[in-house]
Scaffold this active site. Sequence first.
Site, PDB file in Angstrom:
ATOM      1  N   GLY A  17     -20.616  -6.617   3.306  1.00 13.00           N
ATOM      2  CA  GLY A  17     -21.742  -7.002   4.160  1.00 13.00           C
ATOM      3  C   GLY A  17     -21.629  -6.234   5.460  1.00 13.00           C
ATOM      4  O   GLY A  17     -22.001  -6.730   6.524  1.00 13.00           O
ATOM      5  N   GLY A  18     -21.085  -5.028   5.368  1.00 17.78           N
ATOM      6  CA  GLY A  18     -20.727  -4.237   6.541  1.00 17.78           C
ATOM      7  C   GLY A  18     -21.887  -3.720   7.364  1.00 17.78           C
ATOM      8  O   GLY A  18     -21.672  -3.203   8.463  1.00 17.78           O
ATOM      9  N   THR A  19     -23.123  -3.848   6.867  1.00 22.37           N
ATOM     10  CA  THR A  19     -24.294  -3.454   7.651  1.00 22.37           C
ATOM     11  C   THR A  19     -25.055  -4.670   8.166  1.00 22.37           C
ATOM     12  O   THR A  19     -26.103  -4.528   8.794  1.00 22.37           O
ATOM     13  CB  THR A  19     -25.248  -2.591   6.807  1.00 22.37           C
ATOM     14  N   GLY A  20     -24.555  -5.859   7.900  1.00 23.96           N
ATOM     15  CA  GLY A  20     -25.263  -7.084   8.249  1.00 23.96           C
ATOM     16  C   GLY A  20     -25.119  -7.470   9.710  1.00 23.96           C
ATOM     17  O   GLY A  20     -24.405  -6.836  10.500  1.00 23.96           O
ATOM     18  N   LEU A  22     -23.708 -10.132  11.225  1.00 25.45           N
ATOM     19  CA  LEU A  22     -22.392 -10.558  11.695  1.00 25.45           C
ATOM     20  C   LEU A  22     -21.475  -9.360  11.904  1.00 25.45           C
ATOM     21  O   LEU A  22     -20.734  -9.297  12.896  1.00 25.45           O
ATOM     22  CB  LEU A  22     -21.759 -11.525  10.693  1.00 25.45           C
ATOM     23  N   HIS A 240     -17.036 -27.088  13.132  1.00 29.22           N
ATOM     24  CA  HIS A 240     -16.576 -26.830  14.495  1.00 29.22           C
ATOM     25  C   HIS A 240     -16.066 -28.099  15.183  1.00 29.22           C
ATOM     26  O   HIS A 240     -14.943 -28.150  15.696  1.00 29.22           O
ATOM     27  CB  HIS A 240     -17.703 -26.239  15.343  1.00 29.22           C
TER      28      HIS A 240
END
Length: 484
Positions: A17-20, A22, A240
């Site tokens: 997901g390296g272009t997303g 996040l 969280h």
Amino acid sequence: MVSRVIPVEPADLVIIGGTGDLARRKILPALFRRFCAGQFGTESRVIGVSRTEMDGKEYRKLTAEAIAEFSEHEGCDMGRLDDFLEMLHYVTLDAKGTTGWKALAKLVKSERIKVFYFSVGPGLFGDLAERLHKYGMADEQCRIVVEKPFGRDLKSAKELNRVLAQHFDETQIYRIDHYLGKETVQNLMAVRFGNMLFEPLWNSQYVDHIQITVAEEVGVGTRGGYYDRSGAMRDMVQNHMMQLLCLIAMEPPAKFDPHAVRDEKLKVIRALDPVKPDNIVRGQYEGNGKRPGYRNQVENRDSTTETFVAIKAHVSNWRWAGTPFYLRTGKRLKERASEIAVVFKDAPHSIFDEDAGRHRNILTIKLQPNEGIELGVTIKEPGPGGMRLVDVPLDMTFAEVLGPDDADFPDAYERLIMDVIRGNQTLFMRGDEVEAAWAWTDPVIEVWRDSRELPIAYATGSSGPDDALMLMHRDGRRWREIKA
């Protein structure tokens, strides 16, 4: 005082997901910051992976643009950007098919640590795990990082854990919660367990109640599709806020060790009483003319999804019996501020007259926007006119106390990614911990679903629904004012 940077060993970090969003906003800028700090060098490699067709040159350009846009901290030597970009590689890959997997397996080095960051939706986790195993990359040197949501209920969380466990040992799975990477959250453990001043008082005999607040000014924005399926309970409370509660309430672990710390956190979750209906308030923000209301930002204009939750919780064990924990979180509130406030009890007997007023010691752990720790103490108000008492803070705002060199801390993603490379799971959630958290939150969500009651409307820029104030007022207490 100068921060000490301990280098990590060379590793291959694969961002699936390296272009997303996040990757561009958080992961790539975080890695560049750690590179500038000298925590890892050009022997390591960053491999972007996605289904987008591009080559290495195009990916380096995307990364440079992301760092320029989203790296907010000073202290980075932008002259080193070219060196960092030389470490980058890119593989076009189909998560559900066969395209790119052989190329990726050939690129990563089998003899070194391999971190696969699943920066994609949880629906792809099983496919990714299966293919990493099939193509020989899921060896002992392999670690996977998975982002929340870790399921959307207990049943799906168990299934997700089962799927991952088919191909990876629990010691290889890093369920990331960026709140646990905050400097102040970790300092909470140092304050509790490193100071004799506090630990003897950290129980129901001396603590009146504890407040945990995570307030946001923003609305759902472009996340409307995801948020409308989740709501504040799933998006914030189950992960969280549950983690913050655990760190506040847990018993001292035998040692600062991943298994020992996570064992104690799990005990807290299992000691939580079921939430009674009159101990929870849910709300949804309305527009104010300038800003749209929640229902104007999602497809379902009749949505009953909550954007605010306030809960009175009880931990039924010897340490906390009778001490309530008040949790609240919401969007479109008056300020962006997150804090934990430990409110100590009054002195058993006051020697001062009524004019002196009522005063309490409060230990406040500030998580954002300005990280720090503040202890309120009572002193005599200076000047003539008798014994008048006033509360003053003993303030340790990190930026002021440690100075500019040390105040520029690594952000949460920087710290947590380096911990993955080190193999330190202390700040990551274990599978049984995730399931226990869902087991506590699921009944609350089911009651809302079955009752079909609408969340209470609250004004944008307020402190939330008035019913949340009554949650405290009926106990003779009040929420601390939300302030940055």
